[in-house]
Design a protein around this motif. Structure first.
Motif, mmCIF file in Angstrom:
data_model
loop_
_atom_site.group_PDB
_atom_site.id
_atom_site.type_symbol
_atom_site.label_atom_id
_atom_site.label_comp_id
_atom_site.label_asym_id
_atom_site.label_seq_id
_atom_site.Cartn_x
_atom_site.Cartn_y
_atom_site.Cartn_z
ATOM 1 N N VAL A 119 0.792 -1.179 -0.001
ATOM 2 C CA VAL A 119 0.035 0.032 -0.090
ATOM 3 C C VAL A 119 0.724 1.275 -0.101
ATOM 4 O O VAL A 119 0.570 2.282 -0.777
ATOM 5 N N LEU A 120 1.845 1.245 0.783
ATOM 6 C CA LEU A 120 2.821 2.397 0.916
ATOM 7 C C LEU A 120 3.585 2.804 -0.222
ATOM 8 O O LEU A 120 3.624 3.767 -0.667
ATOM 9 N N LEU A 121 4.024 1.519 -1.063
ATOM 10 C CA LEU A 121 4.898 1.653 -2.173
ATOM 11 C C LEU A 121 4.357 1.898 -3.699
ATOM 12 O O LEU A 121 4.830 2.129 -4.715
ATOM 13 N N GLN A 122 2.936 1.425 -3.770
ATOM 14 C CA GLN A 122 2.300 1.700 -4.825
ATOM 15 C C GLN A 122 2.453 3.240 -5.651
ATOM 16 O O GLN A 122 2.462 4.054 -4.995
ATOM 17 N N ARG A 123 1.954 3.351 -6.846
ATOM 18 C CA ARG A 123 1.968 4.489 -7.638
ATOM 19 C C ARG A 123 1.182 5.525 -6.811
ATOM 20 O O ARG A 123 1.381 6.653 -6.879
ATOM 21 N N THR A 124 -0.076 4.988 -6.144
ATOM 22 C CA THR A 124 -0.968 6.145 -5.586
ATOM 23 C C THR A 124 -0.644 5.873 -4.204
ATOM 24 O O THR A 124 -1.581 6.518 -3.365
ATOM 25 N N GLY A 125 0.311 5.451 -3.786
ATOM 26 C CA GLY A 125 0.631 5.340 -2.321
ATOM 27 C C GLY A 125 1.307 6.619 -1.517
ATOM 28 O O GLY A 125 1.233 7.599 -2.256
ATOM 29 N N VAL A 126 1.133 6.491 -0.233
ATOM 30 C CA VAL A 126 1.694 7.547 0.635
ATOM 31 C C VAL A 126 2.903 8.151 0.158
ATOM 32 O O VAL A 126 3.111 9.422 0.014
ATOM 33 N N ILE A 127 4.123 7.194 -0.039
ATOM 34 C CA ILE A 127 5.343 7.566 -0.447
ATOM 35 C C ILE A 127 5.561 8.380 -1.708
ATOM 36 O O ILE A 127 5.961 9.651 -1.676
ATOM 37 N N ASN A 128 4.746 7.848 -2.729
ATOM 38 C CA ASN A 128 4.846 8.613 -3.918
ATOM 39 C C ASN A 128 4.157 10.046 -3.958
ATOM 40 O O ASN A 128 4.367 11.281 -4.396
ATOM 41 N N LYS A 129 2.764 10.126 -2.946
ATOM 42 C CA LYS A 129 2.056 11.268 -2.848
ATOM 43 C C LYS A 129 3.003 12.378 -2.127
ATOM 44 O O LYS A 129 2.949 13.426 -2.507
ATOM 45 N N THR A 130 3.584 11.738 -1.058
ATOM 46 C CA THR A 130 4.446 12.936 -0.516
ATOM 47 C C THR A 130 5.551 13.306 -1.130
ATOM 48 O O THR A 130 5.768 14.786 -1.027
ATOM 49 N N LEU A 131 6.094 12.469 -1.967
ATOM 50 C CA LEU A 131 7.336 12.881 -2.749
ATOM 51 C C LEU A 131 6.927 14.114 -3.837
ATOM 52 O O LEU A 131 7.536 14.934 -4.265
ATOM 53 N N MET A 132 5.821 13.631 -4.635
ATOM 54 C CA MET A 132 4.988 14.648 -5.566
ATOM 55 C C MET A 132 4.505 15.813 -4.826
ATOM 56 O O MET A 132 4.648 16.878 -5.537
#
Length: 291
Positions: free
Chosen positions: A130-143
């Motif tokens: 869930v965290l690493l997927q394209r719409t996950g928290v990590i990608n959303k935070t970096l974007m």
């Protein structure tokens, strides 16, 4: 009241002969468990690997002669080595911090480590999905921070496998390191500073050599466990990053080829025992325990 003198006590050889049978009797249950749950299954796999589908070493020849299977072997060792290096790089500073921080704070950090170990493995792996997927928290935070313009591919590749397995393996390298570092006398580092050593020199020439047995012991544990890992690579890696444990499961469950599955399992076992024997040869039991 009768007082026994040294002359009245039984000779040392007699005492040893009296104690040994009792000690051996205490080890019988453990030996039986080892025979039933380890030696017999290994022998069964060995027999099936050389008897199915026909007697001979055909399964081993097919396994080691195929470029596809050799690629899976190589991928297994690469992933395991990468996870070991990353775990060691993160685990050493954490273990050192645990050794020098106040006892109350270290107890809280230890509780967090143990809680992560007690949490179900499948649950932790799905959480990383869930965290690493394209719409996950990590990608959303970096974007959101403007660091990236489009989502990073963090799952179904080597990056996802390394992150997920490193998180799971960290406690297994922190705990041995913590035990060794705690036994290092702080006066040694103070003496190095008084002799003019910089912090970097004290780290590389004093602390790391003294902690080397714990580092090797933890690294070997992580590497061996990574070699046989199945759940995390299967969920976070995908088919392009298949590891040996996934290949064994595919042989047994999908292809019902127990011969090839047994051959792959025994190759993995031989590699594991060889690594452990090398560690014992280089460091010995006493040094691995920090004595």
């Amino acid at each position: 009241m009768v007082i026994l003198t040294e002359q009245d006590s039984p000779p040392r050889a007699e005492r040893v002969r009296f104690v040994r049978p009792m000690n051996f009797a205490l080890t019988v249950p453990a030996l039986l468990l080892l025979v039933v749950f380890f030696i017999l299954p290994v022998l069964s796999l060995l027999l099936r690997s050389v008897m199915e589908p026909e007697p001979g070493l055909g399964n081993y020849a097919a396994l080691l002669g195929s470029t596809t299977y050799l690629k899976i072997f190589l991928n297994t060792f690469v992933v395991s080595a990468l996870v070991t290096v990353v775990s060691l790089a993160i685990g050493f500073p954490v273990a050192w911090a645990l050794a020098i921080m106040p006892s109350r704070l270290s107890s809280i950090v230890f509780a967090i480590l143990l809680l992560s170990m007690w949490t179900n493995l499948l649950t932790r792996t799905y959480a990383w999905m869930v965290l690493l997927q394209r719409t996950g928290v990590i990608n959303k935070t970096l974007m959101g921070l403007g660091l990236i313009s489009e989502p990073l591919p963090l799952v179904n590749n080597l990056v996802g496998v390394t992150i997920g397995m490193t998180y799971i393996m960290l406690p297994f390298i922190i705990l041995p390191l913590y035990g060794v570092i705690r036994k290092i006398d702080p006066a040694i580092l103070q003496a190095a500073a008084l002799c003019g050593a910089t912090r970097w020199q004290a780290l590389t020439r004093v602390l790391i050599p003294l902690a080397a047995p714990g580092m090797v012991s933890g690294a070997l544990m992580v590497f061996v466990m990574s070699l046989g890992y199945f759940v995390t690579p299967a969920l976070l890696g995908g088919t392009a990053n298949m590891m040996l444990a996934e290949l064994i499961a595919q042989f047994v469950q999908s292809l019902v080829n127990w011969g090839m599955g047994g051959a792959a399992a025994l190759v993995l076992l031989v590699v594991t025992l060889t690594l452990y024997a090398v560690q014992l040869r280089l460091f010995g039991t006493a040094r691995m325990e920090g004595r």
